[in-house]
Design a protein around this motif. Sequence first.
Motif, PDB file in Angstrom:
ATOM      1  N   VAL A   6      -8.421  -8.074  -2.692  1.00  0.00           N
ATOM      2  CA  VAL A   6      -8.506  -6.762  -2.473  1.00  0.00           C
ATOM      3  C   VAL A   6      -7.140  -6.014  -3.244  1.00  0.00           C
ATOM      4  O   VAL A   6      -6.124  -6.747  -3.280  1.00  0.00           O
ATOM      5  CB  VAL A   6      -8.229  -6.311  -0.812  1.00  0.00           C
ATOM      6  N   THR A   7      -7.426  -5.068  -3.987  1.00  0.00           N
ATOM      7  CA  THR A   7      -6.483  -4.213  -4.655  1.00  0.00           C
ATOM      8  C   THR A   7      -6.531  -2.819  -4.358  1.00  0.00           C
ATOM      9  O   THR A   7      -7.382  -2.204  -4.015  1.00  0.00           O
ATOM     10  CB  THR A   7      -6.642  -4.552  -6.279  1.00  0.00           C
ATOM     11  N   PHE A  46      -8.846   0.746  -1.472  1.00  0.00           N
ATOM     12  CA  PHE A  46      -8.833  -0.302  -1.512  1.00  0.00           C
ATOM     13  C   PHE A  46     -10.196  -1.142  -1.867  1.00  0.00           C
ATOM     14  O   PHE A  46     -11.298  -1.036  -1.225  1.00  0.00           O
ATOM     15  CB  PHE A  46      -8.659  -0.907  -0.008  1.00  0.00           C
ATOM     16  N   GLY A  47     -10.262  -1.622  -2.894  1.00  0.00           N
ATOM     17  CA  GLY A  47     -11.297  -2.384  -3.603  1.00  0.00           C
ATOM     18  C   GLY A  47     -11.677  -3.990  -3.308  1.00  0.00           C
ATOM     19  O   GLY A  47     -10.120  -4.670  -3.479  1.00  0.00           O
ATOM     20  N   ALA A  48     -12.539  -4.716  -2.805  1.00  0.00           N
ATOM     21  CA  ALA A  48     -12.573  -5.850  -2.744  1.00  0.00           C
ATOM     22  C   ALA A  48     -13.419  -6.437  -3.862  1.00  0.00           C
ATOM     23  O   ALA A  48     -14.580  -5.851  -4.342  1.00  0.00           O
ATOM     24  CB  ALA A  48     -13.347  -6.065  -1.393  1.00  0.00           C
ATOM     25  N   TYR A  49     -12.916  -7.460  -4.364  1.00  0.00           N
ATOM     26  CA  TYR A  49     -13.516  -8.241  -5.571  1.00  0.00           C
ATOM     27  C   TYR A  49     -13.673  -9.688  -5.575  1.00  0.00           C
ATOM     28  O   TYR A  49     -13.037 -10.191  -4.784  1.00  0.00           O
ATOM     29  CB  TYR A  49     -12.623  -7.960  -6.747  1.00  0.00           C
ATOM     30  N   LEU A  88     -11.034  -8.850   5.510  1.00  0.00           N
ATOM     31  CA  LEU A  88      -9.709  -9.117   4.154  1.00  0.00           C
ATOM     32  C   LEU A  88      -9.512  -7.595   3.921  1.00  0.00           C
ATOM     33  O   LEU A  88      -8.199  -7.323   3.708  1.00  0.00           O
ATOM     34  CB  LEU A  88     -10.667  -9.788   3.222  1.00  0.00           C
ATOM     35  N   ILE A  89     -10.213  -6.775   3.843  1.00  0.00           N
ATOM     36  CA  ILE A  89     -10.007  -5.433   3.536  1.00  0.00           C
ATOM     37  C   ILE A  89      -9.115  -4.875   4.570  1.00  0.00           C
ATOM     38  O   ILE A  89      -8.036  -4.279   4.341  1.00  0.00           O
ATOM     39  CB  ILE A  89     -11.356  -4.483   3.371  1.00  0.00           C
ATOM     40  N   LYS A  95      -1.524  -4.492   6.331  1.00  0.00           N
ATOM     41  CA  LYS A  95      -0.074  -4.651   5.710  1.00  0.00           C
ATOM     42  C   LYS A  95       0.721  -3.764   4.639  1.00  0.00           C
ATOM     43  O   LYS A  95       1.606  -3.900   4.216  1.00  0.00           O
ATOM     44  CB  LYS A  95      -0.344  -6.102   4.886  1.00  0.00           C
ATOM     45  N   HIS A  96      -0.389  -2.612   4.293  1.00  0.00           N
ATOM     46  CA  HIS A  96      -0.069  -1.709   2.984  1.00  0.00           C
ATOM     47  C   HIS A  96       1.400  -1.024   3.521  1.00  0.00           C
ATOM     48  O   HIS A  96       1.410  -0.444   4.662  1.00  0.00           O
ATOM     49  CB  HIS A  96      -1.022  -0.731   2.723  1.00  0.00           C
ATOM     50  N   SER A  97       2.341  -1.094   2.613  1.00  0.00           N
ATOM     51  CA  SER A  97       3.650  -0.436   2.962  1.00  0.00           C
ATOM     52  C   SER A  97       3.771   0.911   3.282  1.00  0.00           C
ATOM     53  O   SER A  97       4.445   1.271   3.808  1.00  0.00           O
ATOM     54  CB  SER A  97       4.548  -1.076   1.744  1.00  0.00           C
TER      55      SER A  97
END
Length: 140
Positions: A6-7, A46-49, A88-89, A95-97
């Motif tokens: 995920v990015t 949030f993209g999952a790849y 996962l997403i 967790k994103h700051s």
Amino acid sequence: MKGFKVTTNPDDLDIALVYAFISKTYWAKNIPFETFKKSIANSIVFGAYSAENDQVGFARVTTDKATFAYLGDVFVLEEYRGLGISKLIMQAIAKHSELQGLRRFMLATSDAHGLYAQFGFQDIANPEIFMQIWQPTVYE
């Protein structure tokens, strides 16, 4: 989850794929493309790849990054469901700051309560204090 990532880089998004999915959902059916692009530009995405860098899932959070956030547009492509990608997403979101210490984090769902409960989301204890402007046919 092995083989998936995920990015939060909006440049990584397959905009055509995300739009094709979102524009057919019950919550954003027929959303105009320009409106969709504006929603992306004003959110943390949030993209999952897959391991091959094919986009397989998406979510976005609209937030002031201090007190409030709204999670929306969450999906995993049908052929990738059941592999833990939605978790996962959600782990990446949790967790994103810029999403820490919020007073309120909301979402609306018709069918994924079990997923979101695993990440601390609960039914609204006092729904009588909430109000909304609801325009379900705004894109028609």
